[in-house]
Structures are given as structure tokens and as C-alpha cells.
Scaffold this motif. Structure first.
Motif, short mmCIF file in Angstrom:
data_model
loop_
_atom_site.label_atom_id
_atom_site.label_comp_id
_atom_site.label_asym_id
_atom_site.label_seq_id
_atom_site.Cartn_x
_atom_site.Cartn_y
_atom_site.Cartn_z
N CYS A 1 0.83 -1.21 0.00
CA CYS A 1 0.00 0.00 0.00
C CYS A 1 0.86 1.26 0.00
O CYS A 1 0.58 2.22 -0.73
CB CYS A 1 -0.93 0.00 1.21
N CYS A 2 1.91 1.25 0.81
CA CYS A 2 2.80 2.42 0.87
C CYS A 2 3.51 2.64 -0.47
O CYS A 2 3.72 3.77 -0.89
CB CYS A 2 3.82 2.24 1.99
N ALA A 3 3.88 1.55 -1.13
CA ALA A 3 4.56 1.67 -2.43
C ALA A 3 3.63 2.18 -3.51
O ALA A 3 4.05 2.88 -4.43
CB ALA A 3 5.13 0.31 -2.83
N TYR A 4 2.35 1.84 -3.41
CA TYR A 4 1.37 2.26 -4.42
C TYR A 4 0.83 3.67 -4.18
O TYR A 4 0.28 4.29 -5.10
CB TYR A 4 0.17 1.31 -4.39
N VAL B 1 -1.63 -5.44 -9.71
CA VAL B 1 -0.54 -5.29 -10.68
C VAL B 1 -1.10 -5.06 -12.07
O VAL B 1 -0.65 -4.17 -12.81
CB VAL B 1 0.38 -6.52 -10.66
N GLN B 2 -2.08 -5.84 -12.44
CA GLN B 2 -2.68 -5.70 -13.77
C GLN B 2 -3.35 -4.34 -13.92
O GLN B 2 -3.26 -3.70 -14.98
CB GLN B 2 -3.68 -6.83 -13.99
N ALA C 1 5.24 1.10 -15.16
CA ALA C 1 6.22 0.10 -15.56
C ALA C 1 6.58 -0.71 -14.32
O ALA C 1 6.97 -0.14 -13.30
CB ALA C 1 7.47 0.77 -16.13
N ILE C 2 6.44 -2.03 -14.39
CA ILE C 2 6.51 -2.86 -13.19
C ILE C 2 7.53 -3.98 -13.36
O ILE C 2 7.59 -4.64 -14.40
CB ILE C 2 5.12 -3.47 -12.88
N ILE C 3 8.34 -4.17 -12.31
CA ILE C 3 9.26 -5.31 -12.26
C ILE C 3 8.95 -6.10 -11.00
O ILE C 3 8.90 -5.55 -9.90
CB ILE C 3 10.74 -4.88 -12.22
N ILE C 4 8.76 -7.41 -11.16
CA ILE C 4 8.48 -8.29 -10.04
C ILE C 4 9.57 -9.36 -9.98
O ILE C 4 9.72 -10.16 -10.91
CB ILE C 4 7.11 -8.99 -10.17
N GLY D 1 1.92 -16.06 -15.24
CA GLY D 1 0.52 -15.69 -15.28
C GLY D 1 0.27 -14.20 -15.47
O GLY D 1 -0.74 -13.82 -16.09
N ILE D 2 1.15 -13.33 -14.95
CA ILE D 2 0.85 -11.90 -14.99
C ILE D 2 1.90 -11.06 -15.69
O ILE D 2 1.67 -9.86 -15.93
CB ILE D 2 0.60 -11.33 -13.59
N CYS D 3 3.04 -11.63 -16.05
CA CYS D 3 4.10 -10.83 -16.66
C CYS D 3 4.07 -10.91 -18.18
O CYS D 3 3.87 -11.97 -18.76
CB CYS D 3 5.47 -11.29 -16.15
N SER D 4 4.29 -9.76 -18.81
CA SER D 4 4.36 -9.71 -20.27
C SER D 4 5.77 -10.00 -20.77
O SER D 4 5.96 -10.48 -21.89
CB SER D 4 3.92 -8.33 -20.77
#
Length: 236
Positions: free
Chosen positions: A135-138, A166-167, A175-178, A188-191
Motif C-alpha cells: 500500500c505504501c509503495a502504491y 498489478v494488472q 512500468a513494473i518489475i516483479i 501468469g501476470i508478466c508480459s
């Protein structure tokens, strides 16, 4: 690249995460994943090369880059005596979030932390502490979001909420890195995916092209088999 005296943790990797892309950062233990994320956040300086967030140099324009970055480390260190609400208020003040109250309410509801609003971090479960860190990161709607093993401690419902978040963020242009060892989640969720092995970049690009570009790996192999092939663990 990043070196610690005689040990080279990251060996000249290069990549670009475009707005709306979700990248999976995978590799064996010690491959350089956490080092890469910490360098991108400005926590540790690179030994060479250039890092940019939303066009801002992480070293030369550190404040501007950090203002546009959201980060969840592999072991979030919260303030034990501060409540859930205190953490969000503190984060909002640091990032100067104008609609902090509404934004905090939205996130607390999404991650089911409303009933813990006045609970000190020290009294939260591991999963709830993880949700609070997310939550703090978002909160400040960052352009780039870096997540290091973000699902640690989350229950199945929490994992589902996280994936949906994330989606949703990718759809807004983040732009997201997991970084994760959970290959099924990454698939399942990464392009896109980047595979590191002993600090080297063995693959970087669209997930669907992984089997086509890895020499010696069967194109029809599963993601797990391709990962093991790319890291020298087995052949696929």
C-alpha cells in the motif's frame, strides 16, 4: 554492473521496461535480482552503467527518480510503533500526495486492512505487514514499481488481490518489475521476463519469445523447463 570488492554481483545487464509492461525478474539464489532492484531504487550505487527511472538518472537526478518509484523490498522494515494509518500518512507527506486520505482509504479497502487502520505494525501478521508495504509503495501512483518477492506471507486471497492490483496498475501505464521464485505467478501476470544467472543476463524480452531465443532449449518446453535450461540447471 555491480561489484563488491572481488565479487561481481551483476555483470553488465541492459534492459528497458516500457509503460504498461510487467516484467518478471527471475533467477537462482544469488543471481543478482535484489542487487538490480536496489540499484534501480538508488539504495546502492552501480559500479558502472546508467540507470534511469521515467527518464531521470538515478544517481544524477536522484530525488526526481525516487519520487517516481515505488519499492517493496524482500523484507520490508516498517516502524513498529506506528499504526497502519500512520505509515500511510508518513508516506503521503514524503511524496506530497494531494489526495492522500482518499487514496489511503482506497488501498486499505482493496487490501482488506481497514479494520487494522489503528493497529501498530508490531502487532500485524507477516502477511498484513506485506500488504501495508505494498500500500505504501502504491500510494503516490509511481511511474515505476519494483517488487522483490512481494507475495511473501500473503494468503490465497491476498495473492489474488495483489495480482489484480498489478494488472490494474499496468493498465494505467506503470512500468513494473516483479522479482520472484514463483514461476507460475510470473508466467501468469508478466508480459516480459529477464532471467539472471550468476549476475549475467541469459534472456530479456517478451515471455512468448523465451523458447524461441534460448539456444539448446526446446521451443515447446514449459516456462519452468525453459528457466532451468537458461540457468544451466537442466536441459529442456
Amino acid at each position: 554492473c555491480k561489484a563488491y570488492e572481488s565479487h561481481v554481483a551483476v555483470r553488465g545487464i541492459s534492459f528497458r521496461v516500457a509503460p504498461g509492461e510487467v516484467w518478471g525478474l527471475v533467477g537462482p539464489n544469488g543471481a543478482g535480482k535484489t542487487t538490480t532492484l536496489r540499484a534501480l531504487t538508488g539504495i546502492i550505487p552501480p559500479s558502472g552503467g546508467t540507470l534511469k527511472i521515467a527518464g531521470f538518472d538515478v544517481e544524477q537526478q536522484a530525488l526526481a527518480a525516487k519520487q517516481r518509484t515505488g519499492y517493496v523490498p524482500d523484507d520490508p522494515q516498517l516502524f513498529h510503533d506506528l499504526t497502519v494509518q500512520d505509515h500511510l500518512a508518513f508516506t503521503a507527506s514524503v511524496y506530497q500526495v494531494e489526495d492522500a486520505g482518499d487514496r489511503a482509504d482506497e488501498l486499505l479497502k482493496r487490501f482488506e486492512l481497514e479494520h487494522k487502520r489503528d493497529t501498530p505494525a508490531a502487532d500485524l501478521s507477516r502477511g498484513m505487514r506485506q500488504k501495508l508495504a505494498i500500500c505504501c509503495a502504491y500510494l503516490h501512483r509511481p511511474h515505476a514499481i519494483l517488487l522483490d518477492e512481494p507475495m511473501t506471507g500473503l494468503d490465497p486471497r491476498g495473492i489474488r488481490v495483489f495480482k489484480e492490483s498489478v494488472q490494474a496498475l499496468a493498465e494505467t501505464g506503470a512500468a513494473i518489475i516483479i522479482s520472484s521464485h514463483l514461476l507460475a505467478m510470473v508466467e501468469g501476470i508478466c508480459s516480459h521476463v529477464m532471467i539472471l544467472d550468476e549476475g549475467r543476463q541469459t534472456f530479456s524480452g517478451p515471455l512468448k519469445e523465451l523458447g524461441l531465443q534460448l539456444s539448446g532449449c526446446a521451443a515447446e518446453a514449459t516456462f519452468e523447463e525453459l528457466f532451468l535450461c537458461a540457468t544451466g540447471s537442466t536441459s529442456a
